[in-house]
Design an enzyme around this catalytic site. Structure first.
Site, mmCIF file in Angstrom:
data_model
loop_
_atom_site.group_PDB
_atom_site.id
_atom_site.type_symbol
_atom_site.label_atom_id
_atom_site.label_comp_id
_atom_site.label_asym_id
_atom_site.label_seq_id
_atom_site.Cartn_x
_atom_site.Cartn_y
_atom_site.Cartn_z
ATOM 1 N N TYR A 1 -4.651 1.241 15.396
ATOM 2 C CA TYR A 1 -3.467 1.176 16.247
ATOM 3 C C TYR A 1 -3.785 1.006 17.723
ATOM 4 O O TYR A 1 -3.064 0.343 18.439
ATOM 5 C CB TYR A 1 -2.646 2.470 16.105
ATOM 6 C CG TYR A 1 -1.983 2.649 14.765
ATOM 7 C CD1 TYR A 1 -0.683 2.203 14.552
ATOM 8 C CD2 TYR A 1 -2.648 3.254 13.703
ATOM 9 C CE1 TYR A 1 -0.050 2.359 13.328
ATOM 10 C CE2 TYR A 1 -2.030 3.420 12.470
ATOM 11 C CZ TYR A 1 -0.735 2.966 12.288
ATOM 12 O OH TYR A 1 -0.126 3.114 11.071
ATOM 13 N N HIS B 1 -2.914 10.850 0.662
ATOM 14 C CA HIS B 1 -2.571 10.512 2.048
ATOM 15 C C HIS B 1 -2.068 11.805 2.718
ATOM 16 O O HIS B 1 -0.865 12.016 2.858
ATOM 17 C CB HIS B 1 -1.491 9.427 2.054
ATOM 18 C CG HIS B 1 -1.230 8.793 3.389
ATOM 19 N ND1 HIS B 1 -1.356 7.438 3.610
ATOM 20 C CD2 HIS B 1 -0.829 9.308 4.571
ATOM 21 C CE1 HIS B 1 -1.032 7.155 4.860
ATOM 22 N NE2 HIS B 1 -0.707 8.274 5.472
ATOM 23 N N ASN C 1 -7.488 1.658 9.361
ATOM 24 C CA ASN C 1 -6.195 1.857 10.019
ATOM 25 C C ASN C 1 -6.458 1.722 11.503
ATOM 26 O O ASN C 1 -7.277 2.469 12.059
ATOM 27 C CB ASN C 1 -5.631 3.254 9.732
ATOM 28 C CG ASN C 1 -5.124 3.404 8.306
ATOM 29 O OD1 ASN C 1 -5.133 2.452 7.524
ATOM 30 N ND2 ASN C 1 -4.668 4.592 7.972
ATOM 31 N N ARG D 1 0.847 -1.192 0.000
ATOM 32 C CA ARG D 1 0.000 0.000 0.000
ATOM 33 C C ARG D 1 0.884 1.244 0.000
ATOM 34 O O ARG D 1 1.727 1.411 0.884
ATOM 35 C CB ARG D 1 -0.917 0.007 1.223
ATOM 36 C CG ARG D 1 -1.702 1.284 1.367
ATOM 37 C CD ARG D 1 -2.803 1.220 2.429
ATOM 38 N NE ARG D 1 -3.430 2.519 2.510
ATOM 39 C CZ ARG D 1 -3.283 3.351 3.542
ATOM 40 N NH1 ARG D 1 -2.589 3.006 4.609
ATOM 41 N NH2 ARG D 1 -3.852 4.540 3.508
ATOM 42 N N GLU E 1 -7.389 8.414 6.057
ATOM 43 C CA GLU E 1 -7.735 9.046 7.343
ATOM 44 C C GLU E 1 -8.198 10.494 7.233
ATOM 45 O O GLU E 1 -7.646 11.377 7.893
ATOM 46 C CB GLU E 1 -6.532 8.989 8.292
ATOM 47 C CG GLU E 1 -6.066 7.590 8.601
ATOM 48 C CD GLU E 1 -5.077 7.538 9.758
ATOM 49 O OE1 GLU E 1 -4.554 8.600 10.146
ATOM 50 O OE2 GLU E 1 -4.851 6.442 10.284
ATOM 51 N N GLU F 1 -3.597 -0.302 7.833
ATOM 52 C CA GLU F 1 -2.425 0.024 8.656
ATOM 53 C C GLU F 1 -2.591 -0.579 10.029
ATOM 54 O O GLU F 1 -3.688 -0.550 10.596
ATOM 55 C CB GLU F 1 -2.243 1.546 8.857
ATOM 56 C CG GLU F 1 -1.767 2.305 7.658
ATOM 57 C CD GLU F 1 -1.611 3.806 7.940
ATOM 58 O OE1 GLU F 1 -1.340 4.191 9.093
ATOM 59 O OE2 GLU F 1 -1.773 4.580 6.978
HETATM 60 O O1 VKK Z 1 -3.347 6.811 12.606
HETATM 61 C C1 VKK Z 1 -2.669 7.803 12.498
HETATM 62 C C2 VKK Z 1 -2.576 8.839 13.498
HETATM 63 C C3 VKK Z 1 -3.452 8.913 14.460
HETATM 64 C C4 VKK Z 1 -3.289 9.835 15.537
HETATM 65 C C5 VKK Z 1 -2.148 10.600 15.724
HETATM 66 C C6 VKK Z 1 -2.035 11.438 16.809
HETATM 67 C C7 VKK Z 1 -3.061 11.513 17.719
HETATM 68 O O2 VKK Z 1 -2.962 12.347 18.804
HETATM 69 C C8 VKK Z 1 -4.200 10.742 17.539
HETATM 70 C C9 VKK Z 1 -4.302 9.919 16.465
HETATM 71 O O3 VKK Z 1 -1.901 8.022 11.396
HETATM 72 C C10 VKK Z 1 -1.595 6.944 10.563
HETATM 73 O O4 VKK Z 1 -0.668 6.177 11.242
HETATM 74 C C11 VKK Z 1 0.733 6.266 11.014
HETATM 75 C C12 VKK Z 1 1.440 6.262 12.362
HETATM 76 O O5 VKK Z 1 1.069 7.349 13.138
HETATM 77 C C13 VKK Z 1 1.085 7.443 10.139
HETATM 78 O O6 VKK Z 1 2.462 7.446 9.854
HETATM 79 C C14 VKK Z 1 0.242 7.337 8.891
HETATM 80 O O7 VKK Z 1 0.636 8.251 7.898
HETATM 81 C C15 VKK Z 1 -1.204 7.566 9.242
HETATM 82 O O8 VKK Z 1 -2.018 7.108 8.172
#
Ligand code: VKK
Length: 504
Positions: free
Chosen positions: A335, A147, A333, A102, A193, A407
């Site tokens: 995490y 993106h 995505n 991707r 996102e 992701e």
């Molecule tokens: O998912 C996120 C970010 C969420 C988030 C950040 C900061 C907060 O305070 C809350 C949520 O981005 C994805 O996760 C990755 C790793 O971060 C990024 O490098 C990617 O580009 C992006 O698609």
């Protein structure tokens, strides 16, 4: 039993002990044979070559060059120099044994002036070569059109997402990409996102175009109460414009799928109090359904209408017609999981946070204890159950539309990384991936239509406001020499992908 006769038995027992963990461990064969397993990246985070091949400046080029924006003062000017090293990077994917990749297209490389200028051949050539080298290695390209990065030209001309003009621009860009690459690209995502891009760009004002108002922040301009909803409306209709073009002009010939990628956080109620449960439902609805309800069902979530009233724009009959084309898949995505608590009936909630409009507050801790092991990214905790729960939530809300985990990954950084070896020895990432893949296999077994999984990321890269201080890669990047080195997790993922004959 006399003499030495017990020895083979003992050996057998040892062997059994050795094999038990294998019987439990998640393996490739827990997923369908046709499943896509890959890695993910994005243009601004890896390409570099920010002024080469007639590319214009993107909104992120402009932001990263402003003083004090990026934690380590860095930019994506060079990043991983992927623009010049993409063949080596495809080789890394090949050696992992992945069957998909991707990546995203830099809009400013393809159309430096948006629809106000010509298609840039050097940009087309770069992605053609990347796509061809992927296909040569049996790796399926999974392409995101935007993106986070857009040509700065569109910001300067008409205020980007605040203007309805951008729908036409995005449609034109998508059309150019379908026509140039769609003979070989079978998976298209319109946006990555947008829920994060809009909140950070127009509510908190930390991402381009840095618009906000108090108490969210002090920006040069903006209205945190209203602009996020104007921007979202234009993103949703820009998405719909691209989908309509794909479905009317390309899909029957090219036979690909088109979807959108959302940032997903799972929320658990902070306490058993009914008000916290309701707040959790609101926090969820104000995140993914904010975009997906209009795209799938033609209007914003009832949970949002109820609280926001006329702050939410309405869709005209023509908008609804455009939104009537089917979404082929949802990109997820995922995490982290966080706690949510009520701010409707309760006092003491912090002001100016991302979930304020949902009348909820979120936190990673309860009574001083984190919801899961913390990672180097402040709001990212290791909570493998979260992937099972968010996939179930999306499956139920959208009637089991096909999903891809676009992701999932783990951040290293902070103290304790003095030597290269410290980065290469990434046990935390292995545990993370193992845990999340185990739960993903379970939810698929339970009926979720998930068709692929991408680790963020193939290589360490420019992590937005964190610059190069956080590392998400399966491969370490030495930014002095641009050398890539596999971390332990790269070897782990490779072995996982080979694990065809182990337990079910
Ligand atoms: O998912 C996120 C970010 C969420 C988030 C950040 C900061 C907060 O305070 C809350 C949520 O981005 C994805 O996760 C990755 C790793 O971060 C990024 O490098 C990617 O580009 C992006 O698609």
């Amino acid at each position: 039993m006399g003499g030495e006769a017990w020895r083979p038995l003992l050996a057998g027992a040892w062997l059994l002990l050795l094999l038990i963990p294998w019987a439990w461990a998640v393996s490739r064969s827990d997923f369908p044979a046709s499943f896509l397993f890959g890695t993910a990246t994005s243009s601004y985070q890896i390409e570099g070559a920010y002024l080469e091949g007639n590319k214009s400046l993107s909104n992120w080029d402009v932001l990263s060059h402003l003083p004090g924006r990026i934690k380590d003062g860095s930019t994506g000017d060079v990043a991983d120099d992927h623009y010049h090293r993409f063949e080596d990077d495809v080789e890394l994917m090949h050696s992992l044994g992945t069957n998909a990749y991707r990546f995203s297209i830099s809009w400013a490389r393809i159309l430096p002036k948006g629809r106000f200028g010509k298609v840039n051949l050097a940009g087309i050539t770069f992605y053609n070569e990347l796509i061809d080298s992927l296909l040569l290695k049996g790796i399926e390209p999974f392409v995101t059109l935007s993106h986070y990065d857009i040509p700065q030209e569109l910001e300067d001309r008409y205020g980007a997402w605040l203007s309805a003009e951008i729908r036409r621009d995005f449609g034109h860009f998508a059309d150019v990409c379908f026509s140039a690459f769609g003979d070989r690209v079978k998976y298209w995502a319109t946006f990555n996102e947008p829920n994060v891009a809009v909140r950070k760009g127009y509510m908190l004002g930390t991402y381009p175009p840095e618009r906000c108002s108090p108490p969210y922040g002090s920006c040069a301009g903006g209205d945190s109460g209203a602009e996020p909803y104007v921007a979202t409306h234009n993103v949703v209709l820009a998405h719909a414009t691209a989908v309509e073009i794909y479905k009317r002009k390309y899909q029957s010939k090219q036979k690909g799928l088109i979807g959108i990628v959302m940032s997903t956080t799972w929320y658990e109620p902070l306490t058993d109090a009914p008000v916290d449960r309701l707040a959790t439902e609101r926090a969820l609805a104000f995140d993914v359904p904010w975009f997906l309800d209009p795209i799938v069902y033609g209007d914003y979530p009832p949970e949002m209408r109820h609280l926001l009233g006329s702050r939410l724009p309405t869709f005209s009959p023509e908008d609804r017609r455009k939104l009537g084309y089917n979404l082929d898949f949802i990109g997820v995505n995922h995490y982290t999981t966080l706690y949510a608590k009520d701010c409707m009936y309760s006092t003491g909630c912090p002001l100016g946070k991302e979930t304020q409009h949902a009348l909820a507050a979120v936190t990673g801790e309860k009574n001083g204890l984190p919801i899961g092991p913390p990672t180097a990214m402040p709001t990212f905790y290791v909570v493998p159950d979260g992937i099972e729960k968010i996939v179930t939530y999306i499956m139920r809300r959208y009637n089991n539309l096909p999903m891809f985990i676009t992701e999932n990954g783990y951040a290293q950084g902070g103290k304790g990384y003095a030597h290269v070896e410290d980065w290469l020895d990434d046990k935390g990432r292995i545990e993370y991936l193992d845990g999340y893949l185990t739960k993903l296999a379970k939810v698929i077994r339970d009926g979720a239509d998930v068709r692929g999984y991408f680790v963020w990321s193939l290589i360490d890269n420019f992590e937005w406001l964190y610059g190069y201080t956080l590392r998400f890669g399966l491969h370490y990047v030495d930014y002095q020499t641009q050398e890539r080195k596999p971390k332990s997790s790269a070897r782990w993922y490779k072995r996982f992908l080979q694990s065809l004959h182990e337990a079910q």
